[in-house]
Design a protein around this motif. Structure first.
Motif, mmCIF file in Angstrom:
data_model
loop_
_atom_site.group_PDB
_atom_site.id
_atom_site.type_symbol
_atom_site.label_atom_id
_atom_site.label_comp_id
_atom_site.label_asym_id
_atom_site.label_seq_id
_atom_site.Cartn_x
_atom_site.Cartn_y
_atom_site.Cartn_z
ATOM 1 N N LYS A 203 1.778 0.241 -2.449
ATOM 2 C CA LYS A 203 1.916 0.058 -3.890
ATOM 3 C C LYS A 203 0.774 -0.769 -4.470
ATOM 4 O O LYS A 203 0.766 -1.058 -5.665
ATOM 5 N N GLU A 204 -0.201 -1.154 -3.628
ATOM 6 C CA GLU A 204 -1.229 -2.104 -4.049
ATOM 7 C C GLU A 204 -2.562 -1.439 -4.368
ATOM 8 O O GLU A 204 -3.071 -0.630 -3.575
ATOM 9 N N TRP A 205 -3.124 -1.816 -5.485
ATOM 10 C CA TRP A 205 -4.498 -1.463 -5.831
ATOM 11 C C TRP A 205 -5.399 -2.143 -4.810
ATOM 12 O O TRP A 205 -5.130 -3.286 -4.406
ATOM 13 N N PRO A 206 -6.487 -1.510 -4.369
ATOM 14 C CA PRO A 206 -7.338 -2.125 -3.342
ATOM 15 C C PRO A 206 -7.837 -3.507 -3.754
ATOM 16 O O PRO A 206 -8.153 -3.750 -4.925
ATOM 17 N N LEU A 207 -7.934 -4.406 -2.784
ATOM 18 C CA LEU A 207 -8.363 -5.765 -3.067
ATOM 19 C C LEU A 207 -9.752 -5.793 -3.699
ATOM 20 O O LEU A 207 -10.018 -6.590 -4.614
ATOM 21 N N GLU A 208 -10.645 -4.925 -3.228
ATOM 22 C CA GLU A 208 -11.994 -4.911 -3.800
ATOM 23 C C GLU A 208 -11.980 -4.534 -5.280
ATOM 24 O O GLU A 208 -12.842 -4.960 -6.058
ATOM 25 N N HIS A 273 -0.205 -9.586 -18.620
ATOM 26 C CA HIS A 273 0.003 -9.501 -17.171
ATOM 27 C C HIS A 273 -0.600 -8.195 -16.674
ATOM 28 O O HIS A 273 -0.297 -7.123 -17.212
ATOM 29 N N ILE A 274 -1.462 -8.279 -15.660
ATOM 30 C CA ILE A 274 -2.032 -7.088 -15.037
ATOM 31 C C ILE A 274 -1.563 -7.067 -13.588
ATOM 32 O O ILE A 274 -1.785 -8.033 -12.845
ATOM 33 N N GLY A 275 -0.918 -5.998 -13.170
ATOM 34 C CA GLY A 275 -0.395 -5.982 -11.817
ATOM 35 C C GLY A 275 0.026 -4.612 -11.368
ATOM 36 O O GLY A 275 0.016 -3.643 -12.131
ATOM 37 N N GLY A 276 0.421 -4.550 -10.116
ATOM 38 C CA GLY A 276 0.895 -3.310 -9.538
ATOM 39 C C GLY A 276 2.388 -3.140 -9.719
ATOM 40 O O GLY A 276 3.035 -3.821 -10.533
ATOM 41 N N ASP A 277 2.945 -2.246 -8.931
ATOM 42 C CA ASP A 277 4.360 -1.900 -8.995
ATOM 43 C C ASP A 277 5.148 -2.943 -8.217
ATOM 44 O O ASP A 277 5.458 -2.767 -7.042
ATOM 45 N N PHE A 295 -0.005 2.020 -11.033
ATOM 46 C CA PHE A 295 1.071 2.609 -10.249
ATOM 47 C C PHE A 295 0.604 3.795 -9.408
ATOM 48 O O PHE A 295 -0.289 4.549 -9.823
ATOM 49 N N ARG A 296 1.250 3.972 -8.287
ATOM 50 C CA ARG A 296 1.182 5.208 -7.510
ATOM 51 C C ARG A 296 2.397 6.030 -7.895
ATOM 52 O O ARG A 296 3.526 5.533 -7.907
ATOM 53 N N ASP A 297 2.199 7.273 -8.245
ATOM 54 C CA ASP A 297 3.307 8.114 -8.672
ATOM 55 C C ASP A 297 4.320 8.267 -7.542
ATOM 56 O O ASP A 297 3.951 8.404 -6.369
ATOM 57 N N LEU A 329 1.985 6.299 3.915
ATOM 58 C CA LEU A 329 2.822 5.465 4.771
ATOM 59 C C LEU A 329 2.186 5.264 6.135
ATOM 60 O O LEU A 329 2.192 4.161 6.692
ATOM 61 N N GLU A 330 1.623 6.316 6.686
ATOM 62 C CA GLU A 330 1.009 6.215 8.004
ATOM 63 C C GLU A 330 -0.249 5.355 7.980
ATOM 64 O O GLU A 330 -0.533 4.615 8.927
ATOM 65 N N ALA A 331 -1.006 5.414 6.892
ATOM 66 C CA ALA A 331 -2.237 4.632 6.786
ATOM 67 C C ALA A 331 -1.971 3.187 6.365
ATOM 68 O O ALA A 331 -2.831 2.322 6.528
ATOM 69 N N GLY A 332 -0.780 2.921 5.832
ATOM 70 C CA GLY A 332 -0.466 1.572 5.377
ATOM 71 C C GLY A 332 -1.146 1.216 4.076
ATOM 72 O O GLY A 332 -1.229 0.035 3.714
ATOM 73 N N LYS A 333 -1.641 2.205 3.343
ATOM 74 C CA LYS A 333 -2.247 1.974 2.036
ATOM 75 C C LYS A 333 -2.250 3.282 1.270
ATOM 76 O O LYS A 333 -2.143 4.366 1.856
#
Length: 354
Positions: A203-208, A273-277, A295-297, A329-333
């Motif tokens: 659910k996270e936008w990449p840290l970079e 506020h700027i953030g993810g899901d 968001f990721r759909d 899910l398998e990649a963890g991102k």
């Protein structure tokens, strides 16, 4: 929601209740969306005590809702214990002799807990799996129909099906003065709040991307101040520390020690506020803070997205959902989230500051 004649008089049948409990084992976001329904219950049962049972973070949140007289905490972790694991809490609740209970999730654990508490009347929402024993667990049921409504409104509609006349939805959380004083001493007024973490890496936008966003926003506005927060989770703390190191600007305040009340106080001092899901997004919404979500759909996303002109969002279309795959899910991102460009988010954030 359609309601039969018996269901529609649930409120009248329980009008004399003096002690009520709402069982909901959700975490932060779920607990935020529970609050408007709690206000409805408190208003309809004049003089009754209103208790809640939730996960620890939910208990912290609900303690900030003035309509709640006591928020009970049920220990839950990544691998949740069986419903009967904490007998001391369950027995203490049963000894309270509640007159009525409400369950808005229909999950197995919460249903067994609701039944064990022993309130003679209970109202449940068929949001989970149906079992033949559900009728033994809860006396009155509301069927699940539409998922387009925000979750907090779905819960209010459950009450409407039980005979409640609804008032305008309200959150009205009360942040403790100690937390507000700490925020005044720690965070400048009118900051933009960054919430770079979520409950799951997918659910996270990449840290970079977060690093690039912070740098771009600060470079474009010499008066802007940023505040970033994280929970006590070690992974989240590592991401927050990496953000601080990479941005290396005194106008970015990274808060690694903010509990929930202090987080709420920081949000109250924020213009955006700027953030993810994540649950923090819903907390910001409840506090009346404009939000910008990344968001990721996924199935059910619409019911969790803040609505209204003050809330904006970017949604990445994920091929996992489209093609029934498990790549993320398998990649963890979620590689799809990387497609949401820093430039787009920065431009919208600047537009909302004007």
């Amino acid at each position: 929601m359609a309601a039969g004649p018996t269901l529609r008089n649930f409120l009248e049948r329980t009008r004399a209740a003096r002690k009520i409990i709402v069982v909901d084992f959700g975490f932060l976001g779920d607990s935020v969306h529970l609050v408007p329904a709690l206000w409805e219950i408190k208003q309809q049962y004049a003089g009754a005590e209103l208790h809640t049972l939730s996960a620890p973070v939910g208990a912290e949140l609900l303690a900030m809702a003035p309509c709640v007289d006591r928020s009970w905490s049920f220990p839950l972790a990544a691998k949740s214990p069986p419903w009967w694991k904490h007998w001391d809490i369950l027995l203490a609740l049963r000894r309270q002799r509640f007159d009525a209970a409400f369950n808005f999730t229909g999950s197995d654990r919460s249903l067994f807990t609701t039944a064990f508490i022993g309130a003679p009347w209970s109202l449940g929402y068929e949001a989970g799996r149906r079992h033949f024993w559900n009728g033994w667990m809860v006396s009155d049921w509301v069927q699940r129909e539409k998922r387009e409504l925000p979750v907090f409104e779905q819960r209010r509609q459950v009450l409407a099906a039980g005979g409640f006349s609804l008032q305008p939805a309200r959150f009205d959380l009360r942040v403790p003065e100690e937390a507000r004083q700490w925020a005044r001493q720690t965070v400048p007024e009118n900051v933009a709040h960054l919430s770079i973490n979520a409950s799951s890496p997918v659910k996270e936008w990449p840290l970079e991307h977060w690093i690039a966003l912070a740098k771009e926003l600060l470079a474009a506005d010499g008066q802007l101040r940023l505040a970033a927060t994280a929970s006590a989770n070690p992974r989240e703390q590592e991401r927050l520390a990496a953000l601080a190191r990479a941005v290396d600007d005194k106008r970015l305040v990274c808060l690694a020690d903010a509990n929930l009340a202090r987080l709420a106080a920081v949000l109250q001092r924020s213009h955006l506020h700027i953030g993810g899901d994540s649950g923090v997004l819903h907390l910001a919404m409840a506090l009346g803070v404009p939000t910008l979500g990344v968001f990721r759909d996924h199935v059910g996303l619409k019911e969790w997205m803040p609505i209204g002109e003050q809330h904006g969002h970017f949604v990445a279309q994920c091929r996992c959902l489209k093609d029934n795959r498990t790549d993320c899910l398998e990649a963890g991102k979620a590689s799809c989230l990387a497609a949401i460009e820093v430039r787009q988010v920065a431009e919208e954030a600047r537009r909302r500051r004007r």
